[in-house]
Design an enzyme around this catalytic site. Sequence first.
Site, PDB file in Angstrom:
ATOM      1  CG  HIS A 182      -8.014  -2.754   4.100  1.00 16.68           C
ATOM      2  ND1 HIS A 182      -7.868  -3.498   2.948  1.00 16.68           N
ATOM      3  CD2 HIS A 182      -8.120  -1.459   3.705  1.00 16.68           C
ATOM      4  CE1 HIS A 182      -7.895  -2.695   1.911  1.00 16.68           C
ATOM      5  NE2 HIS A 182      -8.040  -1.448   2.328  1.00 16.68           N
ATOM      6  CB  CYS A 189      -8.547   2.292   3.222  1.00 15.38           C
ATOM      7  SG  CYS A 189     -10.103   2.885   3.935  1.00 15.38           S
TER       8      CYS A 189
END
Length: 550
Positions: free
Chosen positions: A450, A469
């Site tokens: 992301h 992440c």
Amino acid sequence: MILRKRLIIFFSIFLLIFIFNLNAAAQSELAMSIRNHLLVIEEYDGLFPENEDVNFYQQLKEFYDQRYYQSIWFQGAQFRRDPEALVEEIKNSYDEGLNPEDYHLEYIEENIKDKNLFAEGSLNKRALLDILLTNAYLSLASDYLNGKIDAEIIVEDYSYQPDNLEAQNLLELLLEKKDVAQTLQEQLPKIDNYRKLKQKLADYRNSEKIKEWPQIDSGGLLAEEAEGQRVAQLISNLSAHNYLNQGQIENNDYFDRTVKRAVIRFQMDHGLKVDGVVGEKTLKALNVPLDYRIKQIIINMERWRWLPEDLGSRYIYVNIADYNLKLYENNQVIMEMKTIVGQEQRSTPVFSDTIKYLVLNPYWYVPKSIAVKDKLPLIKEDYTYLKDNNYSLFKYTGNGGLKEINPAEVDWSKINKQNFNYLLRQNPGDQNALGRVKFMFPNRFSVYLHDTPGRYLFSATDRSFSSGCIRIENPVDLAEYLLQDQEKWNREAILAEMKKDTEKTIYLNNPIKIYIQYNTAWVDSLGNLNFREDIYNRDQKVINEYFKSQ
């Protein structure tokens, strides 16, 4: 005269039948001995004979059973196929970072040279040798194809998808008198990264190229114009590392520009801050012993063996330890960018998957672990934190239902980890923790790529800041590449959509494989061997398991 010819023919036929029957009887006896030995080996779960682990005994029993336990390696009073080719490949396994003694080398060499191997009283020896030769072949093929150790035993958050060994097919190739060495070599990784590491392993084991380097005493910073004993140690260390030609140094205890250039090269190859100054981290890297570096090369070769044989014609490769993402097409890097990965206590897992869609202007549904540990203390201090940072608050209503509520209605002083019955959702916008785009490959770890609003963090050398992440430096570039076959979604359209603060999901016409891996040693495009800090302390776990029998 005619009678004599008939008698000669008769006795010749008789002799052939007699010899055939003798051979058949001998082969039958050998088959029975092989069968009996396999039964004993099975009874001992492969730990027979002593010091010879027959780890593929179940596959061997199935294979021999299908062939009525006929010998694979012997035919009468000679070898059916030359075992020396296998012996040579077992010895060559050392170059792959493996231990030849794991493949019955001593036992095989000793027994194939035994002058009495084909004597009448050596039937059991031949039977056991037949089994161990076959097990050595299959064990080596397995270690070449899938690695010596099971990755999931070592790393809890590793999702391992080994290539199918196809043991019976490999054994069939042995029967077809295929080149044993070639068959085994075909099981090794084909990728250049592996081949280059193998060459560097040979260099690091060669004292003519890399020598054992001396340790540098601890102390303050070492920089240009420094002098003394520690500088002399530094110069000797860099010379042994092959970063410096000590013969070209005028003063062996003076930090001049030549030494600084060598330090800079070392720092570049070790992912350190490139300033030519020997600080704490550079000193630590310089003092890692040669033996450990050799083991580090070997276990990173092992990591390539854990991966599928074919990575695909195009794929994304994330190296957690290097904070780096590369996009490959036809084995060429066509895009590269920095990443931010998980903190040590929230480490990014190692696994492979497929990116199927991306989301522009994503909502961030805060995982409960992060909500109670990171966000709750901030909310309890001042609940307006939620509004100020674009969060919505939802309360669970039973049966999985959610109801949005006003944070002012909650007595936050009474909320703790045990009774936290809420969901935090950060809405799309410039403050959103996921930035303006996320790339999805649904997995059991809930990990994805992301964007991030904290772009300043990409300037740091060590970038383990996330909760697991992977934040990427150039998300729009990656989105544009993945959507290049959708005319509607050119770069301008993507950027325009990002300004709307409305979540938009776009599925890829051509999903792409992604490999999230952990490599602490590799060879770069310039041919330089790189090492990285073991940020999650995974190397030592792998080393302990890999070398435990040595």
